[in-house]
Design a protein around this motif. Sequence first.
Motif, PDB file in Angstrom:
ATOM      1  N   ALA A 207       0.816  -1.217   0.000  1.00 51.15           N
ATOM      2  CA  ALA A 207       0.000   0.000   0.000  1.00 51.15           C
ATOM      3  C   ALA A 207       0.849   1.266   0.000  1.00 51.15           C
ATOM      4  N   VAL A 208       2.011   1.215   0.667  1.00 53.02           N
ATOM      5  CA  VAL A 208       2.830   2.428   0.771  1.00 53.02           C
ATOM      6  C   VAL A 208       4.006   2.412  -0.210  1.00 53.02           C
ATOM      7  N   ALA A 209       4.232   1.281  -0.862  1.00 52.79           N
ATOM      8  CA  ALA A 209       5.292   1.187  -1.869  1.00 52.79           C
ATOM      9  C   ALA A 209       4.715   0.620  -3.158  1.00 52.79           C
ATOM     10  N   PRO A 210       3.797   1.356  -3.799  1.00 52.02           N
ATOM     11  CA  PRO A 210       3.133   0.819  -4.994  1.00 52.02           C
ATOM     12  C   PRO A 210       4.090   0.526  -6.148  1.00 52.02           C
ATOM     13  N   ASN A 211       5.247   1.166  -6.139  1.00 56.77           N
ATOM     14  CA  ASN A 211       6.240   0.930  -7.187  1.00 56.77           C
ATOM     15  C   ASN A 211       7.400   0.063  -6.704  1.00 56.77           C
ATOM     16  N   GLY A 212       7.206  -0.613  -5.564  1.00 59.38           N
ATOM     17  CA  GLY A 212       8.216  -1.525  -5.062  1.00 59.38           C
ATOM     18  C   GLY A 212       9.295  -0.830  -4.250  1.00 59.38           C
ATOM     19  N   ILE A 213      10.273  -1.626  -3.779  1.00 59.31           N
ATOM     20  CA  ILE A 213      11.382  -1.093  -2.991  1.00 59.31           C
ATOM     21  C   ILE A 213      12.704  -1.432  -3.678  1.00 59.31           C
ATOM     22  N   ASP A 214      13.678  -0.557  -3.466  1.00 55.54           N
ATOM     23  CA  ASP A 214      15.007  -0.756  -4.050  1.00 55.54           C
ATOM     24  C   ASP A 214      16.006  -1.296  -3.036  1.00 55.54           C
ATOM     25  N   VAL A 215      15.769  -0.978  -1.761  1.00 55.65           N
ATOM     26  CA  VAL A 215      16.693  -1.365  -0.696  1.00 55.65           C
ATOM     27  C   VAL A 215      15.886  -1.850   0.499  1.00 55.65           C
TER      28      VAL A 215
END
Length: 329
Positions: A207-215
Amino acid sequence: MAQAWTLASRPNGTPTHDNFALIDVASPALEPGQIRIANHWLSVDPYMRGRMNDVKSYTPPFVLGEPMQGGAVGEITESAAEGFAVGDLVLHMAGWRDEAVIPASQAQRVPALGVDPQAFLGQLGMPGMTAYFGLLEVASAKPGDVVFVSAAAGAVGSTVVQIAKAKGMTVIGSAGGADKCAWVSSLGADAVIDYKDGTPLIKQLAAVAPNGIDVYFDNVGGEHLDAALGLANERARFAICGMIEMYNTGAPTELRFAARIIGARIRIQGFIVSDYMSRAGEFYNEMGGWLQSGQLVREETIHEGLASMPDAFLGLFSGGNKGKMLVRV
């Protein structure tokens, strides 16, 4: 007579007070090159749980019946070492006791950065260095990255949040309870999820990272690690600092999204802060600048008196700390 905490028995699962014993320790005359220290501040840290097991690891196990070790700040009360004077404040690893007699080579003067000395057991000490090098070196985090931090209200996690924001990253923290979440948000985190609210972590993170995480900076392992794997972008970097969720059980949580490591080419690297001790000057230089500019906020949970050491340590595993857990002797 000086006193120290010892490990009376090895824990099976979560430690209890019965695993600890407070013992009297002789105060020997100093030999050449030694100093006597009256400890003022003592540190408890999650890694100490691993030292309670009689297994081979990167640091030796505690010896039953002997004083335990841990970070401490104290004042020299007697010196037989050139260059160390009575009244000097020093950092050392002879904690869990009120007095220490050690070679001066095992002590370091408290750096003159104009902060309280106990800060060098937390944000400006081992936890801070863990955050700094884990984020910037191990995870190769860079401006613009979306960074997910577990245990973001702890000594390491809260510093990761602030360093990431100082470097121009988007930060998502995880903490337990409304109070801790609000504090992490006040540190500058762009979003904070409450792992205690009953909603699956993977749903909260999506919900808070709709474009995913990098780290992903991992202090917890388990469900947090699995959620990070599920939302990791291609070539995401994971810095594995700790896995407190399994320290007392030894049982790994099922990682449903582990197969994504392959397809997304996720880089996962464990690390130990001692690998970077030779670069402490670099750490103090940059952290000192942020400190002077007001970009760093420090929080401490303080227990009073040597007798409270086991309570402080056990509190690490029940969410009893916000920021660095310390004991004031």
